[in-house]
Design a protein around this motif. Structure first.
Motif, PDB file in Angstrom:
ATOM      1  N   GLN A   1       0.832  -1.204   0.000  1.00  0.00           N
ATOM      2  CA  GLN A   1       0.000   0.000   0.000  1.00  0.00           C
ATOM      3  C   GLN A   1       0.866   1.254   0.000  1.00  0.00           C
ATOM      4  O   GLN A   1       0.534   2.244  -0.662  1.00  0.00           O
ATOM      5  CB  GLN A   1      -0.938  -0.001   1.205  1.00  0.00           C
ATOM      6  CG  GLN A   1      -1.971   1.122   1.185  1.00  0.00           C
ATOM      7  CD  GLN A   1      -2.866   1.049  -0.039  1.00  0.00           C
ATOM      8  OE1 GLN A   1      -3.488   0.015  -0.306  1.00  0.00           O
ATOM      9  NE2 GLN A   1      -2.940   2.145  -0.791  1.00  0.00           N
ATOM     10  N   ALA A   2       1.984   1.206   0.724  1.00  0.00           N
ATOM     11  CA  ALA A   2       2.905   2.349   0.728  1.00  0.00           C
ATOM     12  C   ALA A   2       3.467   2.589  -0.666  1.00  0.00           C
ATOM     13  O   ALA A   2       3.619   3.742  -1.099  1.00  0.00           O
ATOM     14  CB  ALA A   2       4.036   2.113   1.725  1.00  0.00           C
ATOM     15  N   LEU A   3       3.765   1.518  -1.403  1.00  0.00           N
ATOM     16  CA  LEU A   3       4.260   1.666  -2.770  1.00  0.00           C
ATOM     17  C   LEU A   3       3.198   2.317  -3.657  1.00  0.00           C
ATOM     18  O   LEU A   3       3.494   3.231  -4.440  1.00  0.00           O
ATOM     19  CB  LEU A   3       4.657   0.307  -3.343  1.00  0.00           C
ATOM     20  CG  LEU A   3       6.152  -0.049  -3.261  1.00  0.00           C
ATOM     21  CD1 LEU A   3       6.598  -0.205  -1.816  1.00  0.00           C
ATOM     22  CD2 LEU A   3       6.443  -1.339  -4.030  1.00  0.00           C
ATOM     23  N   ILE A   4       1.970   1.837  -3.529  1.00  0.00           N
ATOM     24  CA  ILE A   4       0.887   2.401  -4.338  1.00  0.00           C
ATOM     25  C   ILE A   4       0.685   3.876  -4.009  1.00  0.00           C
ATOM     26  O   ILE A   4       0.553   4.726  -4.904  1.00  0.00           O
ATOM     27  CB  ILE A   4      -0.415   1.598  -4.111  1.00  0.00           C
ATOM     28  CG1 ILE A   4      -0.263   0.190  -4.704  1.00  0.00           C
ATOM     29  CG2 ILE A   4      -1.603   2.321  -4.737  1.00  0.00           C
ATOM     30  CD1 ILE A   4      -1.388  -0.746  -4.361  1.00  0.00           C
ATOM     31  N   ASP A   5       0.697   4.205  -2.714  1.00  0.00           N
ATOM     32  CA  ASP A   5       0.524   5.600  -2.294  1.00  0.00           C
ATOM     33  C   ASP A   5       1.690   6.475  -2.750  1.00  0.00           C
ATOM     34  O   ASP A   5       1.538   7.697  -2.891  1.00  0.00           O
ATOM     35  CB  ASP A   5       0.362   5.685  -0.778  1.00  0.00           C
ATOM     36  CG  ASP A   5      -0.939   5.054  -0.293  1.00  0.00           C
ATOM     37  OD1 ASP A   5      -1.845   4.850  -1.130  1.00  0.00           O
ATOM     38  OD2 ASP A   5      -1.040   4.750   0.913  1.00  0.00           O
ATOM     39  N   ALA A   6       2.845   5.847  -2.968  1.00  0.00           N
ATOM     40  CA  ALA A   6       4.023   6.588  -3.445  1.00  0.00           C
ATOM     41  C   ALA A   6       4.035   6.712  -4.963  1.00  0.00           C
ATOM     42  O   ALA A   6       4.965   7.313  -5.519  1.00  0.00           O
ATOM     43  CB  ALA A   6       5.298   5.920  -2.960  1.00  0.00           C
ATOM     44  N   GLY A   7       3.038   6.140  -5.611  1.00  0.00           N
ATOM     45  CA  GLY A   7       2.932   6.304  -7.057  1.00  0.00           C
ATOM     46  C   GLY A   7       3.339   5.121  -7.895  1.00  0.00           C
ATOM     47  O   GLY A   7       3.355   5.213  -9.132  1.00  0.00           O
ATOM     48  N   VAL A   8       3.669   3.979  -7.259  1.00  0.00           N
ATOM     49  CA  VAL A   8       4.023   2.789  -8.022  1.00  0.00           C
ATOM     50  C   VAL A   8       2.728   2.121  -8.501  1.00  0.00           C
ATOM     51  O   VAL A   8       1.876   1.779  -7.685  1.00  0.00           O
ATOM     52  CB  VAL A   8       4.842   1.796  -7.178  1.00  0.00           C
ATOM     53  CG1 VAL A   8       5.173   0.545  -7.989  1.00  0.00           C
ATOM     54  CG2 VAL A   8       6.118   2.455  -6.663  1.00  0.00           C
ATOM     55  N   PRO A   9       2.552   1.923  -9.792  1.00  0.00           N
ATOM     56  CA  PRO A   9       1.333   1.272 -10.286  1.00  0.00           C
ATOM     57  C   PRO A   9       1.174  -0.132  -9.699  1.00  0.00           C
ATOM     58  O   PRO A   9       2.145  -0.898  -9.627  1.00  0.00           O
ATOM     59  CB  PRO A   9       1.550   1.218 -11.799  1.00  0.00           C
ATOM     60  CG  PRO A   9       2.523   2.318 -12.092  1.00  0.00           C
ATOM     61  CD  PRO A   9       3.441   2.355 -10.903  1.00  0.00           C
ATOM     62  N   ALA A  10      -0.027  -0.454  -9.286  1.00  0.00           N
ATOM     63  CA  ALA A  10      -0.283  -1.768  -8.682  1.00  0.00           C
ATOM     64  C   ALA A  10       0.095  -2.898  -9.632  1.00  0.00           C
ATOM     65  O   ALA A  10       0.504  -3.979  -9.198  1.00  0.00           O
ATOM     66  CB  ALA A  10      -1.748  -1.872  -8.277  1.00  0.00           C
ATOM     67  N   SER A  11      -0.015  -2.654 -10.931  1.00  0.00           N
ATOM     68  CA  SER A  11       0.285  -3.699 -11.913  1.00  0.00           C
ATOM     69  C   SER A  11       1.763  -4.078 -11.933  1.00  0.00           C
ATOM     70  O   SER A  11       2.124  -5.144 -12.450  1.00  0.00           O
ATOM     71  CB  SER A  11      -0.136  -3.231 -13.317  1.00  0.00           C
ATOM     72  OG  SER A  11       0.560  -2.038 -13.679  1.00  0.00           O
ATOM     73  N   LEU A  12       2.618  -3.222 -11.368  1.00  0.00           N
ATOM     74  CA  LEU A  12       4.057  -3.502 -11.348  1.00  0.00           C
ATOM     75  C   LEU A  12       4.493  -4.227 -10.081  1.00  0.00           C
ATOM     76  O   LEU A  12       5.636  -4.681  -9.998  1.00  0.00           O
ATOM     77  CB  LEU A  12       4.852  -2.198 -11.466  1.00  0.00           C
ATOM     78  CG  LEU A  12       4.644  -1.353 -12.726  1.00  0.00           C
ATOM     79  CD1 LEU A  12       5.588  -0.156 -12.703  1.00  0.00           C
ATOM     80  CD2 LEU A  12       4.858  -2.184 -13.989  1.00  0.00           C
ATOM     81  N   ILE A  13       3.618  -4.319  -9.093  1.00  0.00           N
ATOM     82  CA  ILE A  13       3.994  -4.858  -7.787  1.00  0.00           C
ATOM     83  C   ILE A  13       3.720  -6.361  -7.718  1.00  0.00           C
ATOM     84  O   ILE A  13       2.596  -6.807  -7.944  1.00  0.00           O
ATOM     85  CB  ILE A  13       3.224  -4.135  -6.664  1.00  0.00           C
ATOM     86  CG1 ILE A  13       3.504  -2.630  -6.708  1.00  0.00           C
ATOM     87  CG2 ILE A  13       3.611  -4.708  -5.297  1.00  0.00           C
ATOM     88  CD1 ILE A  13       2.646  -1.822  -5.756  1.00  0.00           C
ATOM     89  N   ARG A  14       4.746  -7.118  -7.421  1.00  0.00           N
ATOM     90  CA  ARG A  14       4.611  -8.561  -7.218  1.00  0.00           C
ATOM     91  C   ARG A  14       4.878  -8.851  -5.739  1.00  0.00           C
ATOM     92  O   ARG A  14       5.861  -8.341  -5.175  1.00  0.00           O
ATOM     93  CB  ARG A  14       5.581  -9.337  -8.100  1.00  0.00           C
ATOM     94  CG  ARG A  14       5.416  -9.029  -9.586  1.00  0.00           C
ATOM     95  CD  ARG A  14       6.371  -9.838 -10.437  1.00  0.00           C
ATOM     96  NE  ARG A  14       6.328  -9.431 -11.833  1.00  0.00           N
ATOM     97  CZ  ARG A  14       7.032 -10.019 -12.807  1.00  0.00           C
ATOM     98  NH1 ARG A  14       7.834 -11.043 -12.517  1.00  0.00           N
ATOM     99  NH2 ARG A  14       6.938  -9.587 -14.057  1.00  0.00           N
TER     100      ARG A  14
END
Length: 248
Positions: free
Chosen positions: A229-242
């Protein structure tokens, strides 16, 4: 860890060739398979123990070694007091002992230098293990792919692979290590003393020359949920997160 296509991977006997203490609760076991064993950085295996009465216990463990490591694979196993498998490794297992192993398993949480980057890695506790395989693979291939690891541990002495990670960082070849300790002050000037949050992720992402192409997050269920969630809130697209999760 998820089991993946386990049915397609038969069990085989592996021999413990070396044992190395990593932290007070984590020990690495180096295993030599009885058959050729090719794997990708980030994959895991199932380990099976069989008691004299026939009772079997299984546990999944990520592979810490790089695919280039040679004929042995490394499993960094954390001792869990209520576990069925980890106490055997920590209290009984000795060099020369044999156990059963199945794998490699998992095809989602993997990375090769040919995939490119930049690479953002986020690990909590023993969740760093598959990320370490990726970092070692990057080093073995002499890859120029930029990579940043944000690694959360409770205290300095529980930072698994600490000296090796700092050595990789000090090479200044595009790999950056960011440590955050949740129960004691940071030891290095650019590190943190709190749980992973959005600001920490944003500041860590700045270390990469361009936005990350891949983001891997591994740790406990609670850690992965918060970190992703911190990554998403920092602007990392959810599609890139594994993500890879263990425990509760």
């Amino acid at each position: 860890m998820s089991d993946g296509p386990a049915a397609q991977s038969p069990w085989q006997t592996v021999t413990i060739t070396r044992i190395e203490k990593r932290t007070p609760r984590v020990t690495s076991f180096f295993l030599r398979p009885s058959r050729p064993f090719a794997y990708c950085a980030g994959q895991h295996v199932d380990v099976r123990l069989t008691a004299p009465d026939g009772y079997q216990a299984r546990r999944s463990y990520s592979i810490a070694s790089a695919p280039e490591a040679g004929e042995t694979i490394e499993l960094a196993i954390e001792r869990l007091d209520d576990g069925e498998v980890s106490p055997f490794f920590h209290e009984v297992a000795a060099v020369g002992d044999e156990v059963e192993l199945r794998g490699p398993l998992g095809g989602h949480f993997v990375w090769s230098d040919s995939d490119g980057g930049p690479l953002l890695l986020v690990g909590g506790g023993s969740g760093v293990v598959p990320l370490m395989a990726m970092i070692r693979h990057r080093a073995a291939r002499k890859s120029a792919v930029p990579a940043t690891l944000v690694f959360s541990a409770r205290i300095w002495d529980e930072v698994i692979f600490r000296d090796e990670l700092i050595d990789f960082h000090d090479r200044r070849d595009g790999f950056d290590l960011v440590l955050t300790l949740t129960r004691e002050p940071a030891r290095r000037p650019a590190d943190y003393s709190r749980r992973i949050d959005v600001a920490m992720i944003e500041q860590s992402m700045v270390r990469l020359p361009t936005p990350s192409r891949f983001a891997f997050v591994c740790g406990s269920n609670a850690f992965v949920s918060a970190a992703a969630q911190a990554l998403i809130d920092a602007g990392v697209p959810a599609s890139l997160i594994r993500t890879e999760r263990y425990g509760v």
